[in-house]
Design a protein around this motif. Structure first.
Motif, PDB file in Angstrom:
ATOM      1  N   TRP A 179       0.856  -1.196   0.000  1.00 54.29           N
ATOM      2  CA  TRP A 179       0.000   0.000   0.000  1.00 54.29           C
ATOM      3  C   TRP A 179       0.892   1.246   0.000  1.00 54.29           C
ATOM      4  O   TRP A 179       1.920   1.293   0.688  1.00 54.29           O
ATOM      5  CB  TRP A 179      -0.901   0.014   1.236  1.00 54.29           C
ATOM      6  CG  TRP A 179      -2.015  -0.983   1.190  1.00 54.29           C
ATOM      7  CD1 TRP A 179      -1.972  -2.257   1.611  1.00 54.29           C
ATOM      8  CD2 TRP A 179      -3.332  -0.766   0.681  1.00 54.29           C
ATOM      9  NE1 TRP A 179      -3.168  -2.893   1.419  1.00 54.29           N
ATOM     10  CE2 TRP A 179      -4.044  -1.985   0.842  1.00 54.29           C
ATOM     11  CE3 TRP A 179      -3.998   0.313   0.113  1.00 54.29           C
ATOM     12  CZ2 TRP A 179      -5.364  -2.132   0.453  1.00 54.29           C
ATOM     13  CZ3 TRP A 179      -5.325   0.163  -0.266  1.00 54.29           C
ATOM     14  CH2 TRP A 179      -5.994  -1.034  -0.100  1.00 54.29           C
ATOM     15  N   LEU A 196      -7.028  -1.378   3.769  1.00 57.12           N
ATOM     16  CA  LEU A 196      -6.180  -0.401   4.460  1.00 57.12           C
ATOM     17  C   LEU A 196      -7.103   0.457   5.316  1.00 57.12           C
ATOM     18  O   LEU A 196      -7.997   1.129   4.800  1.00 57.12           O
ATOM     19  CB  LEU A 196      -5.408   0.467   3.460  1.00 57.12           C
ATOM     20  CG  LEU A 196      -4.661   1.653   4.072  1.00 57.12           C
ATOM     21  CD1 LEU A 196      -3.546   1.176   4.988  1.00 57.12           C
ATOM     22  CD2 LEU A 196      -4.122   2.581   2.982  1.00 57.12           C
ATOM     23  N   VAL A 221      -2.515   0.438  -4.356  1.00 54.75           N
ATOM     24  CA  VAL A 221      -2.158  -0.869  -3.841  1.00 54.75           C
ATOM     25  C   VAL A 221      -1.551  -1.666  -4.988  1.00 54.75           C
ATOM     26  O   VAL A 221      -2.043  -1.643  -6.113  1.00 54.75           O
ATOM     27  CB  VAL A 221      -3.371  -1.604  -3.241  1.00 54.75           C
ATOM     28  CG1 VAL A 221      -4.453  -1.847  -4.278  1.00 54.75           C
ATOM     29  CG2 VAL A 221      -2.953  -2.941  -2.609  1.00 54.75           C
TER      30      VAL A 221
END
Length: 701
Positions: free
Chosen positions: A171, A191, A206
């Motif tokens: 991420w 996330l 991501v």
């Protein structure tokens, strides 16, 4: 006596032949992985779990996925490998025992074990881990709500993809890698941002990776804060929301004094809002409906309203389940269930009917036919939130092998349990018969509740051996499988003896036929007593000419060790199979001790060579007899007078010439009888005939 010297010259040759025929060796079976045991592969490609083995020729190789066998083969056998029915189009066993996957599907991910066995050589195994990956495709990044609110408890970004297997994910926020902290939490495919604020506004991405692909997707996140100036702005309305989502409705009014907006739902003012922002956390289906944002200017008393319709859908937990059952053992009823949810999912079997469907729970009955055998039928479950499927395959009973277990129950009766299980869908119905009559539960026969096991109890083993053949039949609407078998008495089909290097310990191994009734084994020995742990004999040294029991093993045993043997003494061992009080035929006798070392194959070679040796001996005796007969006949011929001149010539010739020629240069006369033998009957190469040296003869006229 020249012929005796010829026979003595052949003795070393005969001893050498016997040594070659009786020599033997031993090997230990070993299997090793070729390459890594952790194998990554791309779905749809070919991959091989390579092994190599040594220590035995043509062993039996069996591959397992977890505890289940998926394929077996005897290496270099004339018949093809036996592959599990659900894997025969994917798996191949190579000639070296390696396992190859053709166009490997994703479902073949797992642990695989190869097991090599050889009678008398033991067992060897190796384990692999195979991980199948798919190319990652169509990755999307979504959020719980369109905006994050400053001061909210948390905000979540979540990715989804059309297909693929993720090994690693990264991420990033505005190009900077994110890690777990008090502000960020990377969990599963999400996330989570704890306490989002206006500095969290920006581009999130991501990156999903596996050994065969890498995909990056982005999402811009806007954080609501303020307001700086009052406005009325509900967020963009989606067709529906999922139960459990967190929704934010913002209502702001521009003007002075600052108007305080109110949210109304079901005619009641909702208290859960702050300065016009309504935060619905973990929204439920009961909260779906029409929401009104009402803003009033306190000075002008002007009122404005904005209506928002919220649809909240909830999908049932888990996935749909499929099954198929038998109806009157003639028809098939396909069933699909995915109950719950708002609204309930619509279920159908498109391959069976284009018009029939149902909600929550749906079943469809069809007439069984051959084209439904081994055909995968898909249940399509359609819900506004997601579309899901489940599969079911109807199968006729597969070929199976009955198993027999023998024990002695608490009453002292022999209890024989026969188990017949065939892979089938719907599950096969098992029926039992003996001869031409059906077997029913009673004092002698007991059938299990699922009918897969038949238990027979009796004191007398003849009850089992003299009874007609037993038959078990597995049947479902798509077909049946039938197995007929006859129980056998206690029998040993094969046995072996393996000594240690010092000759002080031996291991006996044995096998029994699948349908043999065995409740135990007597290990018998003939020879001197075993040594004690102190090195001497447990009793005075003696040698017994009768077999005596030294061990008793249970019916499931297939090997035993005997310790404390005297390597300078000779022992004989055998195994007696027993069915309660009835003894079966003993195994073959295994001998160990001085002079031992001839295996069964060597003994067989010697036995095969004895007739050949006798034949050669008879031929030699015949040749000797012919030589003796010819010599005697020649000595009986009439002698005529010889002139003095001839005698003189003969006298002049050395008398020892003939003896010197025979002893030094000439060979014994060839065996002409052997020239008429077939090539396979000759024990050696044909003798070479050497003519005698010329002799001058004087003639007197």
């Amino acid at each position: 006596m020249t012929w005796l010297k010829g026979i003595q010259k052949l003795r070393p040759v005969l001893v050498s032949v016997l040594f070659i025929l009786t020599s033997q060796g031993g090997n230990c079976l070993v299997v090793s992985p070729v390459g890594h045991t952790l194998v990554n592969a791309l779905a749809g490609t070919n991959v091989t779990l390579a092994v190599s083995y040594s220590g035995a020729s043509d062993p039996v190789v069996t591959w397992f996925k977890g505890p289940l066998p998926v394929g077996t083969w005897t290496i270099n056998a004339n018949f093809p490998p036996d592959i599990a029915s659900n894997s025969w189009s994917v798996l191949e066993i190579e000639r070296d025992g390696s396992l190859t996957f053709i166009d490997v599907p994703l479902r073949f991910t797992g642990n695989y074990t190869v097991e090599l066995t050889k009678s008398g050589q033991g067992k060897a195994s190796a384990t692999f881990t195979l991980i199948i990956y798919e190319i990652i495709q169509n990755v999307t990044l979504i959020t719980e709500a369109d905006f994050a609110q400053e001061g909210a408890q948390r905000f979540t970004l979540q990715y989804s993809m059309l297909q693929g297997v993720v090994e690693q994910e990264i991420w990033r926020f505005n190009g900077r890698d994110l890690k777990n902290s008090t502000h960020y939490l990377i969990e599963g495919a999400s996330l989570v941002i704890f306490g989002p604020n206006r500095t969290d506004k920006g581009s999130y991405s991501v990156t999903l990776m596996n050994p065969f692909s890498s995909v990056t997707t982005h999402k811009n996140v806007t954080v609501l804060y303020g307001p700086d100036e009052p406005i009325v702005e509900p967020p963009p309305i989606q067709p529906f929301y999922k139960a459990g989502d967190s929704l934010i409705f913002s209502c702001q009014a521009e003007g002075f004094p600052l108007s305080i907006p109110q949210w109304i739902f079901g005619g009641q003012i909702l208290p859960d809002f702050h300065q016009g922002v309504l935060n619905l956390t973990n929204v439920q289906t009961s909260q779906g409906g029409s929401y009104t944002c009402s803003v009033v200017n306190e000075l002008t008393k002007e009122k404005r309203e904005k209506n928002v319709t919220l649809n909240v859908y909830d999908v049932s937990l888990g996935s749909p389940t499929c099954s198929v059952v038998s109806v009157n053992n003639a028809d098939l009823q396909y069933q699909c269930k995915w109950a719950g949810g708002t609204p309930e999912a619509q279920l159908s079997f498109p391959a069976l009917s284009n018009t029939s469907s149902g909600a929550g729970t749906f079943s469809l009955t069809v007439t069984s036919s051959a084209n439904l055998n081994d055909k995968t039928i898909t249940c399509l479950a359609e819900h506004p939130i997601e579309q899901n499927t489940c599969n079911i395959t109807a199968k006729s009973p597969r070929n199976f092998i009955p198993t027999v277990e023998t024990s002695v129950d608490s009453d002292g009766k022999i209890a024989v349990t026969i188990r017949c299980v065939s892979e089938a869908s719907p599950p096969a119905v098992v029926s039992w018969s003996q001869g031409n009559e059906s077997v029913v539960t009673g004092s002698t026969y007991q059938i299990s509740s699922d009918a897969t096991q038949l238990k027979i109890r009796s004191y007398n083993i003849s009850t089992f051996l003299l009874a007609p053949n037993y038959t078990c039949t597995c049947r479902n609407p798509l077909g049946s499988q039938r197995k007929l078998f006859q129980l056998q008495g206690p029998t040993i089909s094969d046995s072996s003896l393996f000594p240690n290097q010092d000759g002080t310990i031996i291991t006996l191994t044995w096998e029994v036929p699948p349908t043999s009734l065995v409740t135990g084994f007597d290990i018998q020995m003939k020879g001197p007593d075993l040594l004690s742990h102190s090195g001497g004999y447990s009793v005075p040294k003696r040698s017994s000419k009768e077999y005596r029991i030294i061990q008793q093993k249970p019916g499931y045993a297939r090997s035993t060790d005997v310790f404390l043997l005297d390597p300078d003494m000779t022992y004989r061992f055998r195994i007696i199979p027993k069915a309660r009080l009835t003894d079966g035929e003993p195994s073959k006798v295994h001998r160990i001790g001085p002079g031992d070392g001839l295996s069964g194959s060597a003994i067989a070679g010697i036995a095969a060579g004895i007739p050949c040796s006798i034949l050669v001996l008879v031929l030699l005796i015949g040749i000797i007899f012919l030589i003796f007969y010819h010599h005697k006949k020649k000595s009986n011929k009439t002698r005529y007078p010889v002139s003095r001149a001839v005698e003189k010539v003969k006298t002049i010739q050395p008398k020892a010439v003939s003896h010197n020629i025979l002893n030094r240069g000439l060979r014994p006369p060839p065996d002409y009888n052997s020239l008429h033998q077939m090539p396979s009957e000759r024990s050696g190469t044909l003798p070479m005939f050497v003519p005698p040296a010329p002799v001058r003869v004087a003639t007197t006229v």
